[in-house]
Write an enzyme that holds these catalytic residues in place. Structure first.
Site, mmCIF file in Angstrom:
data_model
loop_
_atom_site.group_PDB
_atom_site.id
_atom_site.type_symbol
_atom_site.label_atom_id
_atom_site.label_comp_id
_atom_site.label_asym_id
_atom_site.label_seq_id
_atom_site.Cartn_x
_atom_site.Cartn_y
_atom_site.Cartn_z
ATOM 1 C CG ASN A 9 -1.891 1.154 1.312
ATOM 2 O OD1 ASN A 9 -1.658 2.218 0.841
ATOM 3 N ND2 ASN A 9 -2.991 0.654 1.954
ATOM 4 C CG ASN A 11 -2.498 5.828 -0.450
ATOM 5 O OD1 ASN A 11 -2.278 6.703 -1.035
ATOM 6 N ND2 ASN A 11 -3.584 4.937 -1.140
ATOM 7 C CE LYS A 12 -1.889 -0.611 5.069
ATOM 8 N NZ LYS A 12 -1.714 -1.609 5.989
ATOM 9 C CG ASP A 68 -4.402 -6.566 9.328
ATOM 10 O OD1 ASP A 68 -4.748 -5.848 8.293
ATOM 11 O OD2 ASP A 68 -4.770 -7.366 9.716
ATOM 12 C CE1 TYR A 150 -15.272 0.762 5.758
ATOM 13 C CE2 TYR A 150 -12.897 -0.299 5.846
ATOM 14 C CZ TYR A 150 -14.156 -0.429 5.664
ATOM 15 O OH TYR A 150 -14.538 -1.733 5.359
ATOM 16 C CG ASP A 151 -8.684 7.935 6.293
ATOM 17 O OD1 ASP A 151 -8.912 7.126 7.078
ATOM 18 O OD2 ASP A 151 -7.721 8.217 5.614
ATOM 19 C CG HIS A 176 -5.624 4.013 13.028
ATOM 20 N ND1 HIS A 176 -6.436 4.971 12.610
ATOM 21 C CD2 HIS A 176 -5.373 3.118 12.054
ATOM 22 C CE1 HIS A 176 -6.654 4.921 11.367
ATOM 23 N NE2 HIS A 176 -6.033 3.804 10.880
ATOM 24 N NE ARG A 177 -1.183 2.297 8.673
ATOM 25 C CZ ARG A 177 -2.450 2.478 8.178
ATOM 26 N NH1 ARG A 177 -2.953 3.706 7.795
ATOM 27 N NH2 ARG A 177 -3.210 1.713 8.159
#
Length: 191
Positions: A9, A11-12, A68, A150-151, A176-177
């Site tokens: 990902n 984006n991550k 995750d 889901y942002d 959270h991340r």
């Protein structure tokens, strides 16, 4: 220090790279020529993070971390949780996932939810876990164009806008991340 972040990902990857100090060189799966599809077959976030980190360490020999993340909705007994990315079925589709969630919460008054990230770090033949939680509510319609997943329908507690209406810097401070990565970075800088 070189560390592999076991994700495809982008984006991550970009989000996490911005949060790490310059002393840590973040490598992507592409950087180590890993083009394998690492199946996330666990029934928990911890299990999936561990599967990915262990795969890279075992097959490529790198210190590695993997994460995750799941969106846990109170009125849905924690769903979609570990199945957040494929909530509306295969193939994974963000728009359909959001539509399904909004639809399932349409007649419910309780819109409380939390994003939870679990990071598994394999470092020098030891394993460590880090958690990050961001509590909030699910919105009844999308708001904003930033972020991913889901942002657009998640409004964090204490804020009047969705994650998708925040800059990446604003989101990373409370997400959270961001919280899980902060714990990881603190740990790595104390070595």
């Amino acid at each position: 220090m070189k560390l592999v972040f076991a994700t495809n990902n982008l984006n991550k990857l970009t989000e996490v790279q911005k949060m790490l100090p310059n002393t840590i060189e973040l490598l992507s799966l592409k950087d180590i020529n890993c083009f394998d599809d690492i199946e996330e077959t666990a029934t928990t976030l911890e299990g999936n993070a561990q599967i990915k980190a262990n795969y890279i360490t075992k097959n490529f020999g790198y210190n590695c971390f993997a994460d995750d993340t799941g969106l846990e909705v109170e009125a849905l007994n924690g769903a979609p949780g570990v199945y957040s990315a494929r909530y509306a079925g295969e193939p994974a589709n963000t728009e359909k996932n959001m539509e399904k969630l909004i639809s399932e919460l349409h007649h419910k008054t309780n819109k409380k939810a939390q994003f939870r990230t679990v990071i598994c770090l394999n470092l020098n033949e030891k394993q460590f876990f880090f958690n990050g939680i961001c509590k909030g509510n699910i919105l009844s319609k999308k708001q904003g164009n930033h972020g991913f997943g889901y942002d657009p329908i998640f409004k964090p507690e204490g804020y009047d806008k969705s994650f998708a209406e925040m800059t990446s810097q604003q989101k990373n401070k409370i997400s959270h991340r961001g919280l899980a990565i902060e714990k990881l970075v603190t740990f790595l800088t104390q070595l």
